[in-house]
Write a protein that holds these residues in place. Sequence first.
Motif, mmCIF file in Angstrom:
data_model
loop_
_atom_site.group_PDB
_atom_site.id
_atom_site.type_symbol
_atom_site.label_atom_id
_atom_site.label_comp_id
_atom_site.label_asym_id
_atom_site.label_seq_id
_atom_site.Cartn_x
_atom_site.Cartn_y
_atom_site.Cartn_z
ATOM 1 N N PRO A 1 -59.389 2.807 -5.574
ATOM 2 C CA PRO A 1 -57.957 2.968 -5.856
ATOM 3 C C PRO A 1 -57.532 4.434 -5.979
ATOM 4 C CG PRO A 1 -58.924 1.272 -7.251
ATOM 5 C CD PRO A 1 -60.060 1.971 -6.574
ATOM 6 N N ARG B 1 -48.499 -7.266 -1.889
ATOM 7 C CA ARG B 1 -48.820 -6.246 -2.883
ATOM 8 C C ARG B 1 -49.290 -4.954 -2.203
ATOM 9 N NH1 ARG B 1 -51.639 -6.372 -7.928
ATOM 10 N NH2 ARG B 1 -52.044 -4.212 -8.540
ATOM 11 N N GLU C 1 -47.893 -0.689 -3.016
ATOM 12 C CA GLU C 1 -48.661 0.413 -3.584
ATOM 13 C C GLU C 1 -48.485 1.717 -2.813
ATOM 14 O OE1 GLU C 1 -52.700 -0.280 -4.529
ATOM 15 O OE2 GLU C 1 -52.280 -2.002 -5.830
ATOM 16 N N SER D 1 -52.534 4.309 -1.233
ATOM 17 C CA SER D 1 -53.443 3.227 -1.604
ATOM 18 C C SER D 1 -54.235 2.786 -0.373
ATOM 19 C CB SER D 1 -52.631 2.042 -2.146
ATOM 20 O OG SER D 1 -53.409 0.861 -2.159
#
Length: 450
Positions: A184, A310, A314, A318
């Motif tokens: 991440p 999702r 990000e 990401s």
Amino acid sequence: MTPHAHGGTRATAAGLCLALFVAYNANGREIGSYDSLPTKLAAREFLLRGTLKLNYAVGALPELAQRWGFVLGKDGSYRSVYSPAPSIIAAGLTWPFSKSGIVNLRAPRAPALMAKATASLLVALAAALAFISARQRLPQGRALFLAIGLALGTGYWYMASQTLWQTETAVLGLALAVAAFAAPRDLVNIRAAIAIGAGLGLAAVARPQLAPLVAVLLAGTWVRAPLRTALVATAITLAFGIALGAANLRWFGDPRGAQAWLQDVNARIHGTRSMFVAEPGGFIGLLVSPSRGLIVFSPVVLVAFAGVPRAFKEGWRSPLPWCALAIASQYVLYGSYAVWWAGHTYGPRYLVDVLPVAVPLAAVAMSAPRPGRVARIAAGAALAWSIGVAAVGAFCYPHGQWNSQPTDVDRDHSRLWSVSDNQIARTLAAGLSPQNFRLFNPASIRVVPE
């Protein structure tokens, strides 16, 4: 994660790898194919004679010269049309057992043993790396659940782990790259650059068709990592590609190798008119064909689809949107490929390639708050179905002869859409394959006197 957590993750990954290696070999046989034969014979030749030439194999069995996969190269020697990387890896892994006398390379089933042992180990390692990737976003229990679903509920079990060809090496390379790329945080560690470059390079040389996916992940590295990290990753990846291109140029007179002849083979064997087609059949079939659809054979992968919304929330710093884009680019290539069903195989062979890259998307979907009872039941049913279908492939295929009876699926493409005579039901009804446990035999490790 704390150092203690890192240690626990590594120990769990090692245990998972060992358990999967045993599971992948529980059927006691190699599920080889027309395409895998030259790769495993080249592995034996490399270890036995220090060469990747297949002249001895063709000399012993002259009809091999007429098969696709065995090509008379520019240098006057017979060679495999496929990448030498899996053969070299298999030779390296088998060398200690050959040197110690445990395995006699001249044993009748030694090539099959080499192929199965290597493939099952590489895929087990790939699943362990997937667990490590998932662990970056999930607690250990959920990460383990994800890795088991990947390892036993997809083509990892019934296809990639069963023979030596391209996929087993490619998924290991991608799993290594994704384990580093999917962090991440920003990619500032030079070890991450080496892992990304080596992983993508290995995947690219094992399976050059993965070029779109590899290119997207490299582009993501340039966006997410400092200049030095991106340069190192790219240089390592290119080094792998240049080495393969140079070998192909020397052996076949073309840096692409024997791929230049593939269209003629497709026309002759598969009844296609061109290599790529602008039709929806391939795109739909890869997902929901009753005998080749990924969602039909492995509905457990739907969890990765759930992670796509999702992913783009990000942002491009990401790893998630890059993973989604890489999968989409590879899907476009395979969906437009005229032979999207991948010939005589069990299930969706091509989309197995993208599964390592789907792991971060599945992990982010599973990181949501505890799902409701209905969602848990649906997830459990999807996992049970996926593992059951994979087990049918591992223990029953090719019993039932679905690919060739009543007509050859490579010519009668309409059979790919038959619900009443689908591959899963036919293979299950045929029962356990009589080939099971064939490698549990002295002929796998030594020459047995007649």
